[in-house]
Design an enzyme around this catalytic site. Structure first.
Site, PDB file in Angstrom:
ATOM      1  CB  SER A  71      -2.644   8.253   8.014  1.00  0.00           C
ATOM      2  OG  SER A  71      -2.497   9.537   7.436  1.00  0.00           O
TER       3      SER A  71
ATOM      4  CE1 TYR B 192       1.080   6.572   4.526  1.00  0.00           C
ATOM      5  CE2 TYR B 192      -0.094   8.667   4.541  1.00  0.00           C
ATOM      6  CZ  TYR B 192       0.560   7.654   5.223  1.00  0.00           C
ATOM      7  OH  TYR B 192       0.697   7.716   6.588  1.00  0.00           O
TER       8      TYR B 192
END
Ligand code: 8X3
Length: 250
Positions: A137, A150
């Protein structure tokens, strides 16, 4: 049919294949001539998709050792492993963090990659031309407020990928990390625990990537000649110039 280099098609395993980037990748790799094996917790969904695209499926929970073992026992070989399963839970600041969410994010994103890769590495090496792809990501590159759990998980994944690339140097296994930004999938719905309205606001006024856009990058990486390793690819929508730098219209 780039998936087929010898008499039989190359076999690609895709985790988190029930929706979004995983489903799009399974579909695309099947079109490219790979034999695809879909894994995800939602067995019915992957069964349906597998029969539509001409692949096979087996239930898979990457946070569960026994499930990973049972999934891998169905494979007699593996050429490509696409570690896609993962995701975010919550967008709370650190001072309000629920560590159970963090634990789950680490278990799916980091340990999930470790479990699957460790289990399939012998087959990937034995294939003579293995490839581990990890869907990371932009959150692995840029911390942002509310993202700590995250961010930490995806930074962790990125570290594992970097280590793998060095440990596997000299063996016939490529390692690729594909790092997307905003992609319209169930990602935000899961992050906001089913709050569809909040999830849809994430993409308001901008054009996000589609799962197919990311599948396209994965397909590119796994169809290069064997001596070419795409180490890392960051892919963002034109409307996104950083983790939290987004152009919105209206
Ligand atoms: C991509 C989504 O917004 O957390 O994984 O970077 S985001």
């Amino acid at each position: 049919m780039t998936g087929s280099r010898s008499s039989r098609p190359r076999l690609a395993v895709i985790t988190g294949a029930s929706s979004g980037i995983g489903a799009a990748t399974a579909t695309r790799l099947a079109q490219e001539g790979f034999e695809v094996v879909l894994g995800a917790r939602r067995a019915e969904r992957i069964e349906r998709l597998a029969s539509r695209i001409g692949g096979r499926s087996h239930p898979l929970d990457v946070t569960d050792d026994a499930s990973v073992e049972a999934f891998c026992a169905t494979l007699d070989r593996c050429d490509v492993l696409v570690n896609n399963a993962g995701g975010a839970i919550g967008l709370e600041p650190v001072e309000e963090a629920d560590l159970a969410d963090w634990q789950q994010m680490f278990d799916t994103n980091v340990l999930g990659v470790a479990r699957m890769t460790r289990a399939l590495l012998p087959a990937l090496v034995a294939s003579g031309d293995g490839h581990v792809v990890v869907v990371g990501s932009i959150a692995a590159h840029e911390p942002y407020p509310g993202g700590a759990g995250y961010n930490a998980a995806k930074f962790g994944v990125r570290a594992v990928v970097g280590v793998l690339r060095q440990e596997l140097l000299g063996r016939p296994v490529r390692v690729t990390e594909i790092d997307p930004g905003m992609v319209e999938t169930e990602f935000s719905l899961v992050r906001f625990r089913g709050d569809a309205e909040r999830a849809s606001r994430v993409y308001e006024g901008m054009t996000p990537l589609t799962p197919e856009d990311v599948a396209d990058c994965i397909a590119f990486a796994v169809t290069r000649p064997s001596h070419v390793n795409i180490d890392q690819m960051i892919v963002l929508a034109r409307d996104q110039a950083g983790a939290r730098t987004v152009h919105r219209r209206g």
